[in-house]
Design a protein around this motif. Structure first.
Motif, PDB file in Angstrom:
ATOM      1  N   ARG A  71       0.652  -0.821  -0.219  1.00  0.00           N
ATOM      2  CA  ARG A  71       0.300  -0.604  -0.101  1.00  0.00           C
ATOM      3  C   ARG A  71       0.936   1.133   0.289  1.00  0.00           C
ATOM      4  N   LEU A  72       2.137   0.845  -0.147  1.00  0.00           N
ATOM      5  CA  LEU A  72       2.885   2.110  -0.723  1.00  0.00           C
ATOM      6  C   LEU A  72       2.861   2.756  -1.497  1.00  0.00           C
ATOM      7  N   ASP A  73       3.309   4.181  -1.715  1.00  0.00           N
ATOM      8  CA  ASP A  73       3.200   5.337  -2.633  1.00  0.00           C
ATOM      9  C   ASP A  73       3.759   4.863  -3.807  1.00  0.00           C
ATOM     10  N   PRO A  74       3.733   3.949  -5.012  1.00  0.00           N
ATOM     11  CA  PRO A  74       4.736   3.395  -6.125  1.00  0.00           C
ATOM     12  C   PRO A  74       5.811   4.201  -6.168  1.00  0.00           C
ATOM     13  N   ALA A  75       6.110   5.492  -5.632  1.00  0.00           N
ATOM     14  CA  ALA A  75       6.948   6.701  -6.399  1.00  0.00           C
ATOM     15  C   ALA A  75       8.135   5.784  -5.488  1.00  0.00           C
ATOM     16  N   LYS A  76       7.766   5.537  -4.790  1.00  0.00           N
ATOM     17  CA  LYS A  76       9.048   5.010  -3.246  1.00  0.00           C
ATOM     18  C   LYS A  76       9.454   3.804  -2.958  1.00  0.00           C
ATOM     19  N   VAL A  77       8.737   3.038  -4.221  1.00  0.00           N
ATOM     20  CA  VAL A  77       9.462   1.171  -4.225  1.00  0.00           C
ATOM     21  C   VAL A  77      10.028   1.716  -5.737  1.00  0.00           C
ATOM     22  N   GLU A  78      11.749   1.207  -5.328  1.00  0.00           N
ATOM     23  CA  GLU A  78      12.569   1.463  -6.031  1.00  0.00           C
ATOM     24  C   GLU A  78      12.465  -0.106  -6.056  1.00  0.00           C
ATOM     25  N   GLU A  79      12.599  -0.793  -8.437  1.00  0.00           N
ATOM     26  CA  GLU A  79      12.732  -1.833  -7.725  1.00  0.00           C
ATOM     27  C   GLU A  79      14.334  -2.308  -9.086  1.00  0.00           C
ATOM     28  N   ILE A  80      15.205  -3.010  -8.271  1.00  0.00           N
ATOM     29  CA  ILE A  80      16.191  -2.625  -8.839  1.00  0.00           C
ATOM     30  C   ILE A  80      16.925  -3.375  -9.370  1.00  0.00           C
ATOM     31  N   PRO A  81      16.829  -3.413 -10.891  1.00  0.00           N
ATOM     32  CA  PRO A  81      17.737  -4.859 -11.694  1.00  0.00           C
ATOM     33  C   PRO A  81      19.104  -4.792 -11.218  1.00  0.00           C
ATOM     34  N   PHE A  82      18.601  -6.869 -11.063  1.00  0.00           N
ATOM     35  CA  PHE A  82      19.949  -7.159 -10.237  1.00  0.00           C
ATOM     36  C   PHE A  82      20.377  -8.597 -10.890  1.00  0.00           C
ATOM     37  N   ARG A  83      21.396  -9.051 -11.185  1.00  0.00           N
ATOM     38  CA  ARG A  83      21.333 -10.727 -11.852  1.00  0.00           C
ATOM     39  C   ARG A  83      22.843 -10.700 -11.048  1.00  0.00           C
ATOM     40  N   THR A  84      23.309 -12.065 -10.536  1.00  0.00           N
ATOM     41  CA  THR A  84      23.809 -12.112  -9.621  1.00  0.00           C
ATOM     42  C   THR A  84      25.535 -13.059 -10.649  1.00  0.00           C
ATOM     43  N   SER A  85      26.406 -12.430 -10.368  1.00  0.00           N
ATOM     44  CA  SER A  85      27.708 -12.958 -11.148  1.00  0.00           C
ATOM     45  C   SER A  85      27.692 -15.369 -11.860  1.00  0.00           C
ATOM     46  N   ASP A  86      26.748 -15.407 -11.102  1.00  0.00           N
ATOM     47  CA  ASP A  86      26.612 -16.462 -11.907  1.00  0.00           C
ATOM     48  C   ASP A  86      25.339 -17.002 -12.994  1.00  0.00           C
ATOM     49  N   GLY A  87      24.068 -15.470 -12.698  1.00  0.00           N
ATOM     50  CA  GLY A  87      24.066 -15.319 -14.468  1.00  0.00           C
ATOM     51  C   GLY A  87      22.050 -15.367 -13.950  1.00  0.00           C
ATOM     52  N   LEU A  88      21.951 -15.141 -12.823  1.00  0.00           N
ATOM     53  CA  LEU A  88      20.345 -15.298 -12.314  1.00  0.00           C
ATOM     54  C   LEU A  88      20.053 -13.882 -11.781  1.00  0.00           C
ATOM     55  N   ARG A  89      18.807 -13.698 -13.184  1.00  0.00           N
ATOM     56  CA  ARG A  89      18.412 -12.099 -12.472  1.00  0.00           C
ATOM     57  C   ARG A  89      16.996 -12.809 -11.069  1.00  0.00           C
ATOM     58  N   LEU A  90      17.249 -11.778 -10.091  1.00  0.00           N
ATOM     59  CA  LEU A  90      17.125 -11.885  -8.944  1.00  0.00           C
ATOM     60  C   LEU A  90      15.633 -10.908  -8.833  1.00  0.00           C
TER      61      LEU A  90
END
Length: 380
Positions: free
Chosen positions: A31-50
């Motif tokens: 229920r947070l303000d969507p502007a306050k929720v920062e989804e960060i592109p993140f991939r590990t060094s073994d190639g998996l998207r988290l």
């Protein structure tokens, strides 16, 4: 009588079960303000998207807190819109929450499809690399961690490997270095791994998706024995913990809304992770799975033997009615007090609480979060 052969083009066929193959994360529910929720592109060094999410508190300079969910759960467990959740409390108390959806997350497809993994991968890649990324953003501000269940267990392996040094403090809920299951749970886990591995590779929780005439029906039927709740999802989680005979929460602690969302909050449990989990449970400590692969040599073979490398205060939390890990946290405190008395380790038991309801319960903000805030506040 003339028998007509059905036209194969018009014959109704059972719908195929939809299995996710994309690595796109399911949306967070909050229920947070969507502007306050920062989804960060993140991939590990073994190639998996988290998934890595930062909640913007609106001002800078706050200590950061990394939240780690349990296996098959997700960051959603800290953001329940129907209750006063942990993220709400942290924001109000002057912290900057960060949430990691590691490879066992409900928001990702890896438990059902995609590359298989062990807890070594979580400890070696997911947690240390998320911590490193957060530190590039927060600079020299304090960074705490609050971890639940397998998120806590794998964090202990990262810590004893020296891969996440300098944390300001760690709150571990449910289990840390000394996992302990009930005898029947351990036995069922062993039997399930041996008897079912040739037929299924995961145990679902949503009966509506698999249907009555599926190979999973006997598992749901077994979970329903002596159940007091008619909901099949609740039965396989509260009454059976994916067929192990354990219990994941105290039923009356959940709101009706949370209870109705259980299939969204907790996903299918992969059976192929059981060999590592069984090795850990039999050893009564966190042990490395990969003994010959040089990539995992950074991890200790036995985390308890390397506990002296823990360089941060630790708060061990557990509900008095934990039906999954029993008194693992009390055991951990006692063992560390004897073997590594120089460590700053505290144990607190929450009366009347089980395992998951320490975060999902309607009264968690009153009964549980105060202990977390006191621990963080003394060290911020």
């Amino acid at each position: 009588m003339i028998f007509r052969t059905p036209n194969p083009r018009t014959t109704t066929r059972p719908a195929l079960r939809r299995v996710r193959t994309t690595t796109a994360l399911r949306p967070l529910s909050h229920r947070l303000d969507p502007a306050k929720v920062e989804e960060i592109p993140f991939r590990t060094s073994d190639g998996l998207r988290l998934g890595l999410t930062r909640i913007d508190p609106g001002d800078r300079g706050r200590p950061a807190v990394l939240l780690l969910h349990g296996h098959t759960a997700s960051a959603d467990m800290f953001l329940l819109p129907e209750t006063r959740n942990l993220v709400d409390v942290l924001l109000d108390e002057g912290y900057e929450p960060w949430l990691l959806d590691w490879r066992g997350s409900r928001r990702l497809p890896y438990n059902e499809t995609g590359r298989r993994y062990t807890y070594d991968d979580v400890a070696l890649y997911d947690i240390p690399e998320a911590v490193a990324h957060i530190r590039t953003r927060i600079g020299d501000r304090p960074l705490f961690a609050v971890a639940h269940c397998i998120g806590s267990l794998t964090l202990s392996l990262s810590m004893t490997a020296g891969l996440v040094p300098g944390l300001a403090g760690v709150v571990s809920q449910g289990v840390f270095l000394t996992p302990k299951l009930a005898g029947r749970t351990s036995l069922r886990m062993t039997l399930a791994g041996e008897l079912l591995k040739s037929r299924i590779d995961h145990i679902p929780v949503d009966f509506r998706q698999v249907g009555l005439w599926s190979k999973y029906t006997p598992l749901f039927a077994l979970a329903s024995r002596k159940a007091t709740c008619p909901d099949p999802t609740c039965q396989i989680l509260h009454n059976s913990a994916w067929g192990t005979g354990a219990s994941l929460f105290v039923h009356e602690h959940l709101t009706d809304t949370t209870h109705g969302r259980l299939a969204d909050l907790l996903g299918p449990a992969p059976l192929w992770i059981l060999p590592h989990l069984r090795r850990i449970e039999l050893a009564r400590t966190v042990v490395r799975w990969h003994d010959t692969d040089h990539r995992y040599r950074a991890l200790p073979q036995n985390a308890l033997d390397a506990a002296a490398r823990i360089d941060t205060p630790v708060l061990l939390l557990a509900g008095s009615e934990n039906g999954l890990w029993l008194d693992s946290q009390q055991l951990c405190h006692d063992v560390l007090a004897h073997r590594e008395p120089q460590l700053d380790v505290t144990y607190i038991e929450i009366p009347g609480y089980g395992h998951l309801d320490t975060f999902l319960g309607r009264g968690a903000a009153l009964d549980v979060y105060g202990h977390i805030l006191d621990f963080l506040g003394e060290r911020r």
